[in-house]
Design a protein around this motif. Structure first.
Motif, PDB file in Angstrom:
ATOM      1  N   VAL A 164       9.118   5.518  -1.083  1.00  0.00           N
ATOM      2  CA  VAL A 164       8.500   6.758  -1.546  1.00  0.00           C
ATOM      3  C   VAL A 164       9.563   7.717  -2.062  1.00  0.00           C
ATOM      4  N   SER A 204       5.372  -2.565 -11.378  1.00  0.00           N
ATOM      5  CA  SER A 204       5.075  -2.977 -10.009  1.00  0.00           C
ATOM      6  C   SER A 204       6.337  -3.479  -9.339  1.00  0.00           C
ATOM      7  N   TYR A 208       5.592  -4.671   1.810  1.00  0.00           N
ATOM      8  CA  TYR A 208       5.480  -3.443   1.009  1.00  0.00           C
ATOM      9  C   TYR A 208       5.330  -3.746  -0.476  1.00  0.00           C
ATOM     10  N   LYS A 251       4.238  -1.764  -4.386  1.00  0.00           N
ATOM     11  CA  LYS A 251       3.989  -0.527  -5.127  1.00  0.00           C
ATOM     12  C   LYS A 251       3.574  -0.881  -6.550  1.00  0.00           C
ATOM     13  N   GLU A 264       2.147   1.028 -10.340  1.00  0.00           N
ATOM     14  CA  GLU A 264       1.999   2.290 -11.050  1.00  0.00           C
ATOM     15  C   GLU A 264       1.150   2.092 -12.300  1.00  0.00           C
ATOM     16  N   LEU A 302      -0.757   5.891  -8.745  1.00  0.00           N
ATOM     17  CA  LEU A 302      -0.004   4.860  -8.067  1.00  0.00           C
ATOM     18  C   LEU A 302      -0.730   4.374  -6.818  1.00  0.00           C
ATOM     19  N   GLU A 339       0.137   2.033  -3.278  1.00  0.00           N
ATOM     20  CA  GLU A 339       1.121   1.364  -2.453  1.00  0.00           C
ATOM     21  C   GLU A 339       0.421   0.819  -1.216  1.00  0.00           C
ATOM     22  N   TYR A 361      -0.583  12.543  -2.502  1.00  0.00           N
ATOM     23  CA  TYR A 361      -0.627  11.209  -1.914  1.00  0.00           C
ATOM     24  C   TYR A 361      -1.739  11.166  -0.864  1.00  0.00           C
TER      25      TYR A 361
END
Length: 207
Positions: free
Chosen positions: A21, A59, A66, A68, A70, A86, A88, A152
């Protein structure tokens, strides 16, 4: 696995999320290299937000736990966007409350070098969700000012595997003139965007 081991793994995974993050802070001053985006989560998009479709453009799967991804609206690029969505996911035993609290700690530490940093938290205890919205600033390598506002939404993964899903929005302005306009309009934009974020359906990862 003992309770002590489980707790250690949860803390480790939360630390991974924090590192990822905080990556957005570093990204403010660096150009992201263009690359083909892989849909690791089974959420190909587009993701609609406030009447605009956002398609998958970037990505990363930093670890098996984990991921992520976008999403940008048409015509925008990762290194010069004004509007991003985004998603996650993090496999963890930790809670949305604790994960968001670590993000707040990181923001408070950033205040030493970025006086514009500000943040607020909204909680939905009935659904075990937290929305953190925050403001920060930086500069491009050539000295152009960047203002960035993010919200978020932290929630539990919508499946049996323990974990956290982060659904986020990010807005930016570049240069002094646009930054001034951005700040003047932030109050109304913030309220409308947070309400839209809080009420939109949560993406359903299938991977």
């Amino acid at each position: 696995m003992t309770d002590k081991t489980k707790k250690s793994h949860a803390v480790h995974k939360a630390a991974i999320l924090m590192a990822a993050v905080i990556f957005i802070f570093i990204w403010l001053s660096n150009v992201v290299q263009a690359q083909a985006a892989t849909d690791y989560l089974g959420i190909p998009g587009p993701i609609g937000f406030q009447g605009t479709d956002h398609v998958l453009v970037w990505s990363s799967q930093a670890s098996p736990d984990y991921t992520k991804q976008e999403y940008l609206s048409q015509g925008q690029t990762p290194d010069a966007y004004t509007d991003m969505v985004l998603v996650e996911t993090l496999a963890t035993l930790d809670s949305p409350e604790n994960i968001s609290a670590r993000m707040v700690d990181a923001l408070d530490q950033r205040k030493a070098t970025d006086p514009l940093v500000n943040h607020a938290i909204l909680r939905n205890d009935a659904q075990s969700e937290v929305i953190l919205d925050f403001l920060l600033s930086s500069q491009t390598p050539d000295g152009e000012r960047i203002i960035e506002w993010n919200a978020y939404r932290y929630t539990e993964l919508p499946r049996d595997v323990p974990g956290i899903l982060l659904l986020g929005i990010s807005r930016r302005a570049y240069g002094d003139a646009d930054a001034q306009t951005f700040m003047q309009e932030l109050g109304q934009m913030r309220g409308e965007a947070i309400n839209a974020l809080a009420t939109m359906p949560v993406p359903q990862p299938t991977r």
